[in-house]
Motif scaffolding. Structure first.
Motif, mmCIF file in Angstrom:
data_model
loop_
_atom_site.group_PDB
_atom_site.id
_atom_site.type_symbol
_atom_site.label_atom_id
_atom_site.label_comp_id
_atom_site.label_asym_id
_atom_site.label_seq_id
_atom_site.Cartn_x
_atom_site.Cartn_y
_atom_site.Cartn_z
ATOM 1 N N PRO A 35 19.589 5.752 -0.968
ATOM 2 C CA PRO A 35 20.652 4.774 -1.242
ATOM 3 C C PRO A 35 21.301 4.230 0.018
ATOM 4 C CG PRO A 35 21.470 6.984 -1.625
ATOM 5 C CD PRO A 35 20.004 7.123 -1.300
ATOM 6 N N LEU A 36 21.745 2.987 -0.085
ATOM 7 C CA LEU A 36 22.448 2.320 1.000
ATOM 8 C C LEU A 36 23.537 1.456 0.374
ATOM 9 C CD1 LEU A 36 22.476 1.735 4.097
ATOM 10 C CD2 LEU A 36 20.951 -0.189 3.626
ATOM 11 N N ASP A 37 24.755 1.560 0.900
ATOM 12 C CA ASP A 37 25.864 0.771 0.373
ATOM 13 C C ASP A 37 25.617 -0.707 0.660
ATOM 14 O OD1 ASP A 37 28.273 -0.348 -0.410
ATOM 15 O OD2 ASP A 37 29.522 1.079 0.682
ATOM 16 N N TYR A 38 25.582 -1.522 -0.394
ATOM 17 C CA TYR A 38 25.306 -2.954 -0.208
ATOM 18 C C TYR A 38 26.430 -3.673 0.535
ATOM 19 C CZ TYR A 38 28.530 -4.088 -4.036
ATOM 20 O OH TYR A 38 29.644 -4.227 -4.824
ATOM 21 N N ARG A 39 27.599 -3.022 0.649
ATOM 22 C CA ARG A 39 28.725 -3.634 1.375
ATOM 23 C C ARG A 39 28.769 -3.216 2.844
ATOM 24 N NH1 ARG A 39 33.040 -1.624 -2.996
ATOM 25 N NH2 ARG A 39 31.793 0.237 -2.537
ATOM 26 N N THR A 40 27.738 -2.529 3.311
ATOM 27 C CA THR A 40 27.682 -2.131 4.716
ATOM 28 C C THR A 40 27.835 -3.370 5.606
ATOM 29 O OG1 THR A 40 26.207 -0.283 4.190
ATOM 30 C CG2 THR A 40 26.234 -1.058 6.481
ATOM 31 N N PRO A 41 28.787 -3.361 6.553
ATOM 32 C CA PRO A 41 29.050 -4.571 7.361
ATOM 33 C C PRO A 41 27.808 -5.134 8.051
ATOM 34 C CG PRO A 41 30.780 -2.949 7.697
ATOM 35 C CD PRO A 41 29.723 -2.271 6.872
ATOM 36 N N ASP A 42 27.018 -4.284 8.678
ATOM 37 C CA ASP A 42 25.789 -4.739 9.331
ATOM 38 C C ASP A 42 24.612 -4.099 8.610
ATOM 39 O OD1 ASP A 42 23.739 -5.587 10.926
ATOM 40 O OD2 ASP A 42 24.685 -5.022 12.822
ATOM 41 N N ILE A 43 24.250 -4.687 7.493
ATOM 42 C CA ILE A 43 23.216 -4.077 6.660
ATOM 43 C C ILE A 43 21.843 -4.157 7.334
ATOM 44 C CG2 ILE A 43 22.649 -6.153 5.320
ATOM 45 C CD1 ILE A 43 22.572 -4.190 2.851
ATOM 46 N N VAL A 44 21.643 -5.171 8.175
ATOM 47 C CA VAL A 44 20.367 -5.270 8.891
ATOM 48 C C VAL A 44 20.201 -4.062 9.813
ATOM 49 C CG1 VAL A 44 19.018 -6.604 10.536
ATOM 50 C CG2 VAL A 44 20.331 -7.780 8.752
ATOM 51 N N ALA A 45 21.238 -3.726 10.553
ATOM 52 C CA ALA A 45 21.175 -2.576 11.456
ATOM 53 C C ALA A 45 21.000 -1.278 10.663
ATOM 54 C CB ALA A 45 22.442 -2.499 12.296
ATOM 55 N N ALA A 46 21.653 -1.194 9.509
ATOM 56 C CA ALA A 46 21.538 0.009 8.683
ATOM 57 C C ALA A 46 20.112 0.189 8.186
ATOM 58 C CB ALA A 46 22.512 -0.069 7.510
ATOM 59 N N VAL A 47 19.473 -0.902 7.769
ATOM 60 C CA VAL A 47 18.089 -0.820 7.314
ATOM 61 C C VAL A 47 17.168 -0.499 8.486
ATOM 62 C CG1 VAL A 47 16.160 -2.148 6.354
ATOM 63 C CG2 VAL A 47 18.428 -2.316 5.318
ATOM 64 N N ARG B 24 0.829 -1.192 0.000
ATOM 65 C CA ARG B 24 0.000 0.000 0.000
ATOM 66 C C ARG B 24 0.868 1.249 0.000
ATOM 67 N NH1 ARG B 24 -1.727 -2.919 4.238
ATOM 68 N NH2 ARG B 24 -1.032 -1.286 5.695
ATOM 69 N N PRO B 25 0.420 2.313 -0.653
ATOM 70 C CA PRO B 25 1.157 3.577 -0.607
ATOM 71 C C PRO B 25 1.491 3.969 0.827
ATOM 72 C CG PRO B 25 -0.624 3.736 -2.191
ATOM 73 C CD PRO B 25 -0.810 2.414 -1.479
ATOM 74 N N GLY B 26 2.705 4.464 1.008
ATOM 75 C CA GLY B 26 3.165 4.858 2.333
ATOM 76 C C GLY B 26 4.015 3.813 3.023
ATOM 77 N N GLN B 27 3.986 2.577 2.536
ATOM 78 C CA GLN B 27 4.818 1.536 3.132
ATOM 79 C C GLN B 27 6.254 1.630 2.603
ATOM 80 O OE1 GLN B 27 2.365 -2.001 2.195
ATOM 81 N NE2 GLN B 27 1.802 -2.078 4.367
ATOM 82 N N THR B 28 7.156 0.896 3.256
ATOM 83 C CA THR B 28 8.586 0.960 2.933
ATOM 84 C C THR B 28 9.069 -0.378 2.410
ATOM 85 O OG1 THR B 28 8.945 2.607 4.676
ATOM 86 C CG2 THR B 28 10.884 1.445 3.864
ATOM 87 N N VAL B 29 9.883 -0.332 1.365
ATOM 88 C CA VAL B 29 10.445 -1.551 0.789
ATOM 89 C C VAL B 29 11.940 -1.382 0.603
ATOM 90 C CG1 VAL B 29 8.295 -2.083 -0.409
ATOM 91 C CG2 VAL B 29 10.090 -0.827 -1.620
ATOM 92 N N LEU B 30 12.637 -2.516 0.539
ATOM 93 C CA LEU B 30 14.067 -2.540 0.257
ATOM 94 C C LEU B 30 14.275 -3.209 -1.095
ATOM 95 C CD1 LEU B 30 17.085 -2.206 1.167
ATOM 96 C CD2 LEU B 30 16.916 -4.539 2.063
ATOM 97 N N VAL B 31 14.974 -2.524 -1.989
ATOM 98 C CA VAL B 31 15.303 -3.066 -3.307
ATOM 99 C C VAL B 31 16.804 -3.257 -3.387
ATOM 100 C CG1 VAL B 31 15.261 -2.680 -5.797
ATOM 101 C CG2 VAL B 31 13.318 -1.954 -4.390
ATOM 102 N N GLN C 180 10.699 -0.200 12.356
ATOM 103 C CA GLN C 180 9.682 -1.246 12.465
ATOM 104 C C GLN C 180 9.849 -2.332 11.417
ATOM 105 O OE1 GLN C 180 7.774 -1.017 15.187
ATOM 106 N NE2 GLN C 180 8.932 0.877 15.557
ATOM 107 N N GLY C 181 10.877 -2.208 10.594
ATOM 108 C CA GLY C 181 11.084 -3.163 9.514
ATOM 109 C C GLY C 181 10.454 -2.681 8.219
ATOM 110 N N VAL C 182 10.755 -3.361 7.145
ATOM 111 C CA VAL C 182 10.208 -3.003 5.835
ATOM 112 C C VAL C 182 9.110 -3.999 5.464
ATOM 113 C CG1 VAL C 182 12.345 -1.925 5.071
ATOM 114 C CG2 VAL C 182 11.980 -4.349 4.611
#
Length: 357
Positions: free
Chosen positions: A209-221, A161-168, A227-229
């Motif tokens: 944008p988010l660097d895909y090589r971020t060591p702890d990408i879960v924490a970065a997201v 739904r519009p307004g929600q957040t996704v990770l691509v 609340q999560g994506v």
């Protein structure tokens, strides 16, 4: 856009066109480096059989599937040698016996999965979709495999739904860039992973944008979306799917649509895809038992059919309206196919490489 990779074909007339009655094509002869295993050749021009048409190709797509095939790591590997090419746009130049609904001069799109890298292609009419005359050929072909994949993952694999957040993941790639544009158009907030050199491109697409090589990408997201994506679109596979699963909000969806083949030996054709399959099955049963908090995981694979035709038409409408702008990474002659595949191997591309016979 000018052609960035123009080589003289191995055969044909002095100006590079095939001889009368001949066809120019590209063959992949085995596993290895693209420069050694991808060659331009000449063959006979096909004659369409019953229920088939002959298409003169305007543009054919180059995709990561060809990289997997070159390394014999595609989940459905053809037998070498073969003519690659997942998708194409062109004009019908001849119709075979029994063909109805299509005529010479019609512009069409198709996703044969192999065989598109040639000037003339014979295809059954059941695989065809109409391609609008006004679209640039490279744009029209970028909307076939890449575009339909992005559209169906967003609108058929999930219920966002519009307004929600996704990770691509891979937000600057052939599929990722289109998926990002479609998600933003749908009113979604998009976090897109890419290398730092491509972050401006990701911002231009409307994503964070988010660097895909971020060591702890879960924490970065989680820092961006505490609340999560609501969805993660993953083209990497492997253990990264476990990280993606932990990023999901309750009732979120993880969509796996490809698998990296880095580190696998040629010939291990299905092994890169086993981790995604195993996790999908395990999480399906866990969800049935009520153990996932409503989260689910699916594997997506684009295929022809009524939905494909409908969704491709909608993508063409969005492109014609200026809502969707496929990024064209390079335009190459058929003899530049190896150069295009090399660019994908090197990971330097933004958008779609296309061949212009």
């Amino acid at each position: 856009m000018s052609l960035d990779s123009v080589e003289h074909p191995a055969s044909g007339t002095a100006d590079g066109t095939p001889r009368a009655g001949a066809n120019t094509l590209v063959r992949m002869t085995g596993s290895g480096e693209p420069e050694a295993r991808i060659h331009t050749a000449e063959g006979p021009r096909p004659t369409p059989g019953k229920g088939k048409v002959l298409i003169e190709v305007e543009a054919a797509g180059v995709s990561y599937a060809e990289v997997q095939m070159l390394q014999h790591l595609h989940p459905f590997p053809p037998k070498f040698p073969f003519v690659p090419g997942y998708d194409l746009v062109g004009r019908i130049v001849e119709v075979g016996p029994g063909v109805t609904g299509w005529k010479s001069g019609d512009r069409v799109a198709a996703m044969p999965r192999q065989g598109a890298w040639q000037r003339f292609v014979e295809l059954p009419t059941t695989t065809l979709a109409a391609a609008p005359d006004e679209l640039d050929a490279a744009v029209a072909v970028a909307l076939i495999t890449n575009g339909v994949t992005a559209y169906q993952m967003l609108h058929r694999s999930t219920h966002l739904r519009p307004g929600q957040t996704v990770l691509v993941h891979g937000a600057s790639g052939g599929v990722g860039a289109l998926l990002t544009q479609l998600a933003v158009h749908h009113g979604l907030r998009v976090i897109g992973t890419a290398s730092p050199a491509k972050h401006d491109t990701v911002r231009d697409l409307g994503a964070e944008p988010l660097d895909y090589r971020t060591p702890d990408i879960v924490a970065a997201v989680r820092a961006l979306a505490p609340q999560g994506v609501q969805a993660v679109f993953d083209h990497i596979g492997g253990r990264g799917l476990d990280a993606a699963w932990t990023m999901l909000a309750p009732a979120g969806t993880l969509v796996s649509f490809d698998s990296s083949v880095a580190g696998y030996r040629p010939g291990q054709w299905f092994r890169p895809h086993v981790p995604a399959l195993r996790r999908t099955v395990a999480r399906y049963f866990a969800r049935l038992l009520g153990l996932t908090g409503g989260r689910r995981m699916s594997m997506y694979y684009v295929k022809p059919g009524p939905n494909f035709t409908t969704d491709y038409a909608e993508l063409c409408r969005l492109a014609a309206a200026g809502v969707l702008t496929p990024r064209i990474a390079g335009r190459h002659r058929l003899a530049g196919a190896a150069t295009a595949v090399r660019a994908l191997l090197d990971g330097s591309s933004v958008g779609k490489h296309v061949l212009l016979p």
